[in-house]
Design an enzyme around this catalytic site. Structure first.
Site, short mmCIF file in Angstrom:
data_model
loop_
_atom_site.label_atom_id
_atom_site.label_comp_id
_atom_site.label_asym_id
_atom_site.label_seq_id
_atom_site.Cartn_x
_atom_site.Cartn_y
_atom_site.Cartn_z
N CYS A 197 0.82 -1.22 0.00
CA CYS A 197 0.00 0.00 0.00
C CYS A 197 0.85 1.26 0.00
O CYS A 197 0.70 2.13 -0.84
CB CYS A 197 -0.92 -0.02 1.21
SG CYS A 197 -1.84 1.51 1.43
N CYS B 87 -1.65 1.68 -3.09
CA CYS B 87 -2.60 2.77 -2.89
C CYS B 87 -1.99 4.17 -2.89
O CYS B 87 -2.51 5.08 -3.55
CB CYS B 87 -3.32 2.65 -1.54
SG CYS B 87 -3.52 1.00 -0.89
N LYS C 96 -0.10 5.30 -6.15
CA LYS C 96 -1.12 5.23 -7.20
C LYS C 96 -2.03 6.44 -7.13
O LYS C 96 -2.33 7.09 -8.13
CB LYS C 96 -1.91 3.92 -7.01
CG LYS C 96 -3.12 3.72 -7.89
CD LYS C 96 -4.41 4.22 -7.28
CE LYS C 96 -4.86 3.53 -6.05
NZ LYS C 96 -5.39 2.17 -6.29
N TYR D 106 -7.83 -3.81 -11.91
CA TYR D 106 -7.93 -2.40 -11.56
C TYR D 106 -6.54 -1.77 -11.57
O TYR D 106 -6.38 -0.59 -11.88
CB TYR D 106 -8.65 -2.19 -10.22
CG TYR D 106 -7.88 -2.55 -8.98
CD1 TYR D 106 -8.08 -3.77 -8.34
CD2 TYR D 106 -6.95 -1.67 -8.43
CE1 TYR D 106 -7.38 -4.10 -7.21
CE2 TYR D 106 -6.24 -2.00 -7.29
CZ TYR D 106 -6.45 -3.22 -6.69
OH TYR D 106 -5.75 -3.56 -5.56
N GLU E 124 -6.03 1.53 -13.65
CA GLU E 124 -5.64 2.74 -12.92
C GLU E 124 -4.32 3.28 -13.47
O GLU E 124 -4.17 4.48 -13.70
CB GLU E 124 -5.51 2.46 -11.42
CG GLU E 124 -6.86 2.30 -10.71
CD GLU E 124 -6.70 1.94 -9.23
OE1 GLU E 124 -7.63 2.22 -8.46
OE2 GLU E 124 -5.67 1.35 -8.86
N HIS F 183 -26.66 20.37 -1.78
CA HIS F 183 -26.71 20.93 -3.12
C HIS F 183 -25.68 22.03 -3.25
O HIS F 183 -25.60 22.90 -2.39
CB HIS F 183 -28.12 21.46 -3.34
CG HIS F 183 -28.38 21.98 -4.70
ND1 HIS F 183 -28.40 21.18 -5.81
CD2 HIS F 183 -28.61 23.23 -5.16
CE1 HIS F 183 -28.65 21.93 -6.88
NE2 HIS F 183 -28.78 23.17 -6.51
N GLU G 277 -25.49 14.00 -4.14
CA GLU G 277 -26.92 14.15 -3.91
C GLU G 277 -27.75 13.36 -4.92
O GLU G 277 -28.92 13.10 -4.69
CB GLU G 277 -27.36 15.62 -3.90
CG GLU G 277 -27.17 16.33 -5.23
CD GLU G 277 -27.64 17.80 -5.21
OE1 GLU G 277 -26.90 18.65 -5.70
OE2 GLU G 277 -28.75 18.05 -4.71
#
Lengths: 503, 494
Positions: free
Chosen positions: B75, B80, B83, B216, B220, B488, B493
């Site tokens: 990681c 992670c 990346k 992925y 990625e 908003h 939302e």
């Protein structure tokens, strides 16, 4: 029936349009009146109300422009070569924003047409409980009668009338978003969230901006009140969060004149504005000149010209807002009100929309569902955003007593700030929980990038009665800022250092 | 099959009865953790809290290209963290373009400098490596940069970089050795190709890149490389993002295609040759169709293999102590308390069979395991409804069932899928794609329309998804979702 329409909506903003369109879905005959009285500076706009034209939408877009300015600085740390100097042109931004807003105006007109809702661009006022008459811009009179009427006329910015020259020389948010040329050195005055957000993006696009505050930022709305104490939005009286937000703005470049209030505004030969104010701390008068003075001292409901007396609709004598019950009904059974104009409700677009829709469903769709105003999430789009849902820490203490609540908190650093060498001092979050039994979450507060995106999902959780243990059971998504919410474990009570250390 | 074993069983007697060497009663350590990554470090630090004598062994076998890194695991070093930072660099490139429409002015020519970015990223990683070493020292966890291998019951051999061997014994072990990228097994793969283990510290710009794989990791990396302005091609054997909701996977692929990434579908490389040396040099890749006899060739500066990861479990002496592994995959089966078939040996993280390969899961599992071992806790790691995010150019956040899996489990007539496209407000002014962002929720009609799957494709998908995951953990229903007010204007939302 004898009335021409099943439903007449006065005000084509967030609440009004949502209600009208929903009613039309049930095959009802609906009419909408919308009219924008030009601001003292002469600014006006199309259908859609505050949010679309002079509120949320242009505000967020200009906030984005400011964020992109920071992104440009960050980008260089991430390897992008950008020649200096970089500068910002107001008119390019304004045109982009204004074009988008106009496309929304157009979109609303088309939608109303498609849904067969009749639209009148007239300024309406009651002549009796079922009749509204108005004049078009050209002066032609139109009369509309309806079985049910919904008032959704919203609010407009207030002016500090006791300050000489305020009306002649100052602008408000109504004008800011429609300026064709840069406001230059600006003094947005007083502190309410509108002011902080505007000051924030004005600073971000490179303008010399000063905010004048009479007392404290994001003050509890009990004085300039347009939200009653019972139904306060989560960020009222939220001193800690307000300080963090304004601290960040200060380090970001916005100037603050604290505990000062203006006494007069005069126009100089050069065209600039001379502002004189009283500095309450030093007890002296000070003065300086600016290109633009913007007032953000609160908003007042637009009810004066409605002639509510002719309909018998009661308003709150202090605020001027329309009094409604839980079903949005006014003192007159067939007359309702939604949105910013109603007393005791949050002044937010999504609540107006939801209330408008539910009202239409109750009137015409055999529904009995009432609007739930509890746990409404919201976000202040200052340079470092602040999102929250539920009770503020102060409100929780007030309601339950400090012994019965636990506040978990953390200072964290967004990963993206590391390489960009950005200061994360004010990136902070806290969760206010009940201490007893299942430790239900009463409120969640987050300061950081994309605060709105972070808070939205948690608002759902709180609606489901989320508890602290459930939050801890939720696995985090790595690497994000939001995951830190699922890892909160240091309490304020413990006094321990709440800075997040590595994963 | 793995049964929960009681630790009251006396391993020493059993051993002696079987004629094996007896195990010392007093061990050097209460706990030895093999692997200083997300899971291992979390477990070690937690154990130290309960005043246990803990050792962490961490060692990085250099990549075929000779690359290595410090304490912290995948990681922090090659996963992670770098990346997301490089993804951010690519997003900033897009932001630069957007900013012109918002009024910002600067020269037309904007170029990206790979070395500037990589140096910054590596510096930050270096600070994390250092931070972990300090944290372990502060918590009095013994750390050795050495390769751990079991040699007998409760006994491990630690070999450092210089080849010096030491033996340690412990009452319990946690294996958290994680995984490493898989190679194709074709001529030229180890000599000329790189993997994610090399990419994030590559001392030169990779140039025209071929990414092999559809995981992925592949998407990625291809995504951010393209975002930085490089010519990128992705070679896919069959489908994208196997195991993920396929509708979402295809949307991700479409978006990447429209934004400059080339895809070669249904081909696999069979040979990689060097045309020219250099940093980067030029490589020739020969590939064969999976559906016929067609052969194609292409030239690239860099070939990045991202076809999967294999657990580091085959060379750590597990056979010596009888820990079962899945022979085919190398993964370790454990019970719901992360215990292997050998009572005193536990495992967490990517090496576990049938569990998610995610940092937060490893951390959670490691911490809870230690709390059960030493603090009398009973909470087990909850692997259900774990949210995840794929940081492709158009980010994808998900929690719960994919549409396919939901249909399979509950039947199409029992689920309802609500969906919507949305246009982030920030994309309007710069006129970016107005129909690409998408969100859907999958509800179980028979269970009060409970939300069993959440999928969102759009900016800041991770930030959006996290809160929804918490809500799903609380048993969110469609009705509760409908009655929650939106903020908003934000993407979430929708």
């Amino acid at each position: 029936g004898k009335n021409e329409y099943d439903l007449l909506v006065i005000g084509g903003g967030s609440g009004g349009l949502a209600c009208a369109k929903e009613a039309a879905q049930f095959g009802r005959k609906v009419a909408v009146l919308d009219y924008v009285e030009p601001s003292p500076q002469g600014t006006a706009w199309g259908i859609g109300g505050t949010c679309v034209n002079v509120g949320c939408i242009p505000k967020k877009l200009m906030h984005q422009a400011a964020l992109l300015g920071s992104a440009l600085k960050d980008a260089q740390h991430y390897g992008w070569n950008i020649s200096q100097p970089v500068h910002h042109t107001w008119s390019v931004m304004a045109q982009g924003v204004q074009n988008y807003v106009k496309s929304l105006n157009w979109g609303h007109r088309v939608q109303l047409q498609e849904k067969k809702v009749k639209y009148f661009n007239i300024k309406g006022s009651f002549s009796d409980p079922h009749t509204v008459r108005g004049l078009t811009k050209a002066g032609k009179e139109t009369v509309v009668t309806a079985d049910n009427i919904v008032i959704a006329t919203g609010g407009r910015p207030k002016y500090p009338m006791h300050v000489a020259g305020a009306l002649e020389y100052g602008i408000t948010s109504d004008d800011l978003f429609w300026l064709k040329e840069s406001p230059g050195k600006t003094l947005p005055s007083f502190i309410l969230y509108v002011s902080l957000e505007c000051a924030g993006f004005l600073t971000g696009i490179g303008l010399d901006t000063t905010v004048m505050v009479r007392s404290i930022p994001l003050r509890g709305f009990d004085q300039a009140s347009h939200v009653s104490k019972k139904k306060q939005i989560c960020f009222t009286i939220q001193q800690q969060m307000a300080s963090l937000v304004t601290e960040h703005m200060e380090s970001y470049g916005t100037k603050f004149l604290k505990r000062c209030f203006p006494t007069k505004v005069e126009k100089l030969k050069s065209g600039r504005l001379q502002v004189t104010w009283k500095n309450a701390d030093l007890d002296i008068e000070e003065t300086d000149s600016f290109n633009t003075v913007m007032w953000a001292v609160g908003r007042a409901p637009d009810t004066k010209t409605l002639n509510l007396e002719a309909a018998g609709v009661k308003t709150n004598s202090e605020t001027g807002k329309i009094i409604v019950d839980a079903s949005e009904a006014t003192s007159v059974p067939h007359i309702y009100a939604v949105g910013d104009i109603t007393e005791g409700r949050p002044e937010l677009t999504p609540t107006a929309i939801a209330a408008g829709k539910l009202l239409a469903q109750r009137l015409f769709g055999q529904s009995s569902e009432l609007m739930d105003y509890d746990n409404v999430p919201t976000t202040v789009f200052t340079p470092l955003e602040y999102g929250c849902v539920g009770l503020s820490e102060e409100a929780a203490v007030q309601r339950h007593g400090s012994d019965n609540i636990e506040v978990y908190h953390a200072y964290y650093k967004p990963l993206e700030f590391t390489v960009a060498e950005r200061d994360a001092t004010q990136c902070y979050m806290k969760m206010v929980c009940l201490r007893e039994r299942e430790q239900r979450i009463l409120g969640l507060h987050f300061i950081g990038p994309n605060a709105g995106e972070v808070i939205q999902g948690f608002a759902l959780g709180i609606k489901c009665g989320a508890t602290y243990p459930q939050m801890m059971k939720t696995v985090g998504i790595h690497p994000t800022c939001a995951e830190e919410v699922t890892k909160l474990h240091i309490t304020k009570r413990s006094g321990l250092d709440a800075t997040v250390t590595g994963c | 099959s793995v049964q929960a074993h009681k630790e009251e069983d006396n391993p020493r007697e059993t051993m002696e009865a079987n004629g094996l060497t007896p195990v010392p009663d007093s061990y050097d350590y209460d706990l030895i953790v093999i692997g200083g990554g997300s899971g291992g470090l979390a477990a070690a630090k937690e154990a130290a809290k309960y005043e246990k004598k803990v050792m962490v062994l961490d060692f990085v076998t250099p990549t075929p290209q000779g690359n290595s890194w410090g304490l912290g695991g995948t990681c922090v070093n090659v996963g992670c963290i770098p990346k997301k930072l490089m993804h951010q660099a690519a997003l900033l490139g897009q932001a630069l373009q957007d900013s012109r429409k918002f009024g910002w002015q600067f020269t037309e020519e904007v170029k990206h400098n790979w070395m500037t970015m990589t140096e910054s990223v590596q510096n930050y990683i270096g600070s994390l490596n250092w931070g972990y070493r300090v944290a372990l020292r502060d918590k009095k966890v013994m750390y050795e940069n050495a390769y751990g291998e079991f040699v007998g019951p409760h006994t491990i051999k630690a070999i450092n970089k210089k080849g010096v061997e030491k033996l340690y014994t412990a009452e319990r072990f946690i294996i958290a050795t994680g995984e490493r990228p898989r190679y194709l097994g074709i001529p030229g793969d180890k000599e000329y190709c790189i993997s994610s283990d090399d990419l994030f510290s590559l001392p030169y710009c990779p140039g025209r890149t071929l990414v092999v794989g559809a995981s992925y990791v592949a998407l990625e990396c291809a995504g951010f490389l393209a975002g930085l302005g490089l010519d990128v091609t992705v070679m896919v054997r069959s489908i994208l993002l196997r195991g993920f909701d396929q509708d979402m996977a295809n949307r991700i692929g479409e978006y990447m295609k429209e934004h400059g990434v080339n895809f070669i579908r249904e081909f696999v490389p069979i040979k990689v040759e060097q045309v020219e040396e250099g940093t980067p040099g030029t490589l020739k890749v020969t590939a064969k169709s999976t559906t016929g006899d067609q052969i194609i060739e292409g030239e690239y500066n860099t070939v990045l293999l991202a076809i999967g990861r294999d657990p580091c479990t085959r060379k750590i002496g597990l056979d010596k102590i009888g820990v079962n592994i899945n022979e085919k995959t190398g993964k370790i089966p454990v019970n719901d308390e992360e215990q292997t078939n050998v009572p005193y040996v536990y495992a967490v993280g990517d090496i576990l069979q049938d569990k998610l390969e995610l940092t937060p899961v490893a951390i959670q599992a490691g911490r809870l395991l230690v709390q059960r071992l030493y603090a009398g806790a009973t909470t087990k790691c909850d692997y259900v409804n774990v949210p995840t995010t794929v940081f492709t150019p158009l980010e994808y956040g998900a929690c719960g069932y994919s549409e396919e899996t939901a249909v399979e489990k509950f039947g199409e007539e029992n689920i309802e899928v609500y969906h919507s496209n949305f246009w982030p407000l920030e994309w309007t002014v710069p006129s970016r794609d107005n129909n690409k962002c998408y969100a859907k929720i999958i509800c179980n009609i028979q269970d009060n329309e409970r939300v069993i799957g959440f999928h969102v494709l759009g900016p800041n998908a991770g930030e959006v998804t996290q809160g929804f995951a918490a809500a799903i953990k609380c048993g969110l229903t469609k009705q509760q979702l409908d009655s929650t007010i939106g903020i908003h204007p934000v993407c979430a939302e929708v």
